[in-house]
Design a protein around this motif. Structure first.
Motif, PDB file in Angstrom:
ATOM      1  N   GLY A  59       7.676   4.247 -12.222  1.00 38.58           N
ATOM      2  CA  GLY A  59       7.838   2.494 -11.596  1.00 38.58           C
ATOM      3  C   GLY A  59       7.022   2.518 -10.150  1.00 38.58           C
ATOM      4  O   GLY A  59       6.973   1.769  -9.137  1.00 38.58           O
ATOM      5  N   ALA A  60       6.289   3.867 -10.299  1.00 36.64           N
ATOM      6  CA  ALA A  60       4.837   3.284  -9.285  1.00 36.64           C
ATOM      7  C   ALA A  60       4.830   2.526  -8.799  1.00 36.64           C
ATOM      8  O   ALA A  60       3.274   1.937  -9.366  1.00 36.64           O
ATOM      9  CB  ALA A  60       4.268   4.639  -8.569  1.00 36.64           C
ATOM     10  N   PRO A  61       4.654   1.582  -8.146  1.00 32.30           N
ATOM     11  CA  PRO A  61       3.464  -0.016  -8.182  1.00 32.30           C
ATOM     12  C   PRO A  61       2.427  -0.044  -7.357  1.00 32.30           C
ATOM     13  O   PRO A  61       1.688  -0.304  -8.213  1.00 32.30           O
ATOM     14  CB  PRO A  61       5.137  -1.272  -7.468  1.00 32.30           C
ATOM     15  CG  PRO A  61       5.630  -0.160  -6.669  1.00 32.30           C
ATOM     16  CD  PRO A  61       5.470   0.950  -6.955  1.00 32.30           C
ATOM     17  N   ALA A  62       2.589   0.940  -6.822  1.00 30.41           N
ATOM     18  CA  ALA A  62       1.387   0.468  -6.235  1.00 30.41           C
ATOM     19  C   ALA A  62       0.698   2.790  -5.864  1.00 30.41           C
ATOM     20  O   ALA A  62       1.176   3.077  -5.400  1.00 30.41           O
ATOM     21  CB  ALA A  62       0.324   0.187  -4.362  1.00 30.41           C
ATOM     22  N   ARG A  63      -0.824   3.318  -5.672  1.00 32.55           N
ATOM     23  CA  ARG A  63      -1.135   3.924  -5.127  1.00 32.55           C
ATOM     24  C   ARG A  63      -1.840   4.027  -3.889  1.00 32.55           C
ATOM     25  O   ARG A  63      -2.841   3.595  -3.936  1.00 32.55           O
ATOM     26  CB  ARG A  63      -2.574   4.326  -6.714  1.00 32.55           C
ATOM     27  CG  ARG A  63      -1.666   4.632  -7.839  1.00 32.55           C
ATOM     28  CD  ARG A  63      -1.392   5.506  -8.626  1.00 32.55           C
ATOM     29  NE  ARG A  63      -0.641   5.321  -9.703  1.00 32.55           N
ATOM     30  CZ  ARG A  63       0.174   5.415  -9.975  1.00 32.55           C
ATOM     31  NH1 ARG A  63       1.027   5.234  -9.918  1.00 32.55           N
ATOM     32  NH2 ARG A  63       0.900   5.683 -11.706  1.00 32.55           N
ATOM     33  N   THR A  64      -1.356   4.912  -3.610  1.00 34.28           N
ATOM     34  CA  THR A  64      -2.110   4.943  -1.508  1.00 34.28           C
ATOM     35  C   THR A  64      -3.246   5.771  -1.735  1.00 34.28           C
ATOM     36  O   THR A  64      -3.524   6.082  -0.536  1.00 34.28           O
ATOM     37  CB  THR A  64      -1.070   5.328  -1.547  1.00 34.28           C
ATOM     38  OG1 THR A  64      -0.388   6.306  -1.390  1.00 34.28           O
ATOM     39  CG2 THR A  64       0.136   4.002  -0.990  1.00 34.28           C
ATOM     40  N   THR A  65      -3.483   6.961  -2.802  1.00 36.13           N
ATOM     41  CA  THR A  65      -4.761   7.605  -2.812  1.00 36.13           C
ATOM     42  C   THR A  65      -5.925   6.853  -3.873  1.00 36.13           C
ATOM     43  O   THR A  65      -5.008   6.626  -4.653  1.00 36.13           O
ATOM     44  CB  THR A  65      -4.266   9.066  -3.167  1.00 36.13           C
ATOM     45  OG1 THR A  65      -3.534   8.542  -4.221  1.00 36.13           O
ATOM     46  CG2 THR A  65      -3.345   9.419  -1.781  1.00 36.13           C
ATOM     47  N   GLU A  66      -6.457   7.409  -4.214  1.00 33.36           N
ATOM     48  CA  GLU A  66      -7.925   7.678  -5.554  1.00 33.36           C
ATOM     49  C   GLU A  66      -8.644   8.722  -4.761  1.00 33.36           C
ATOM     50  O   GLU A  66      -8.492   9.774  -3.842  1.00 33.36           O
ATOM     51  CB  GLU A  66      -8.482   6.195  -4.908  1.00 33.36           C
ATOM     52  CG  GLU A  66      -9.414   6.057  -4.258  1.00 33.36           C
ATOM     53  CD  GLU A  66     -10.288   5.495  -3.845  1.00 33.36           C
ATOM     54  OE1 GLU A  66      -9.039   4.120  -4.131  1.00 33.36           O
ATOM     55  OE2 GLU A  66     -10.505   5.294  -3.089  1.00 33.36           O
ATOM     56  N   VAL A  67      -9.305   9.435  -6.441  1.00 34.26           N
ATOM     57  CA  VAL A  67     -10.499  10.589  -6.610  1.00 34.26           C
ATOM     58  C   VAL A  67     -11.409   9.865  -6.159  1.00 34.26           C
ATOM     59  O   VAL A  67     -11.671   8.794  -6.909  1.00 34.26           O
ATOM     60  CB  VAL A  67      -9.523  10.974  -7.987  1.00 34.26           C
ATOM     61  CG1 VAL A  67     -11.516  11.587  -8.017  1.00 34.26           C
ATOM     62  CG2 VAL A  67      -8.885  11.406  -7.678  1.00 34.26           C
TER      63      VAL A  67
END
Length: 119
Positions: A59-67
């Protein structure tokens, strides 16, 4: 002080994620357990895949981190073609940003992977 920096990416299916990252980044695993796998990136630096907190993905609508994978500027577009030929999910097509040409793809769980030129 003896230490290692480990970047942890949550995964719901460890085998699928290991296969994805191994093929995408052309890396071999250096530690394997049933729910936690690492890839050595450099001395004291590793990328880890972990299913132990995969519930955080639900249910996480958006990611706030990235590789972010930094490569030579002239390699960015070639890598985009290589990865799209492998069928990766493109989140953002190549575009110019403050650090040069960049693009973003997603792993099987929607975690973002950016490619950008080395500063």
């Amino acid at each position: 002080m003896n230490r290692e920096i480990v970047f942890i990416v949550y995964a719901t299916d460890i085998e699928r994620s290991v296969e994805f990252y191994s093929a995408l980044l052309e890396l071999e695993t250096d530690f394997v357990s049933p729910r936690y796998v690492t890839f050595a990136l450099a001395d004291g630096v590793a990328l880890a895949l972990w299913t132990g907190n995969s519930a955080a993905l639900a249910g996480a609508p958006a990611r706030t981190t990235e590789v972010c994978l930094n490569v030579n500027a002239e390699e960015v577009m070639g890598l985009f073609k290589t990865w799209t030929d492998k069928g990766v999910d493109v989140i953002r097509e190549p575009h110019q940003d403050v650090f040069g040409t960049t693009f973003v793809v997603a792993d099987p769980d929607g975690n973002q992977i950016r490619v950008a030129p080395i500063d």
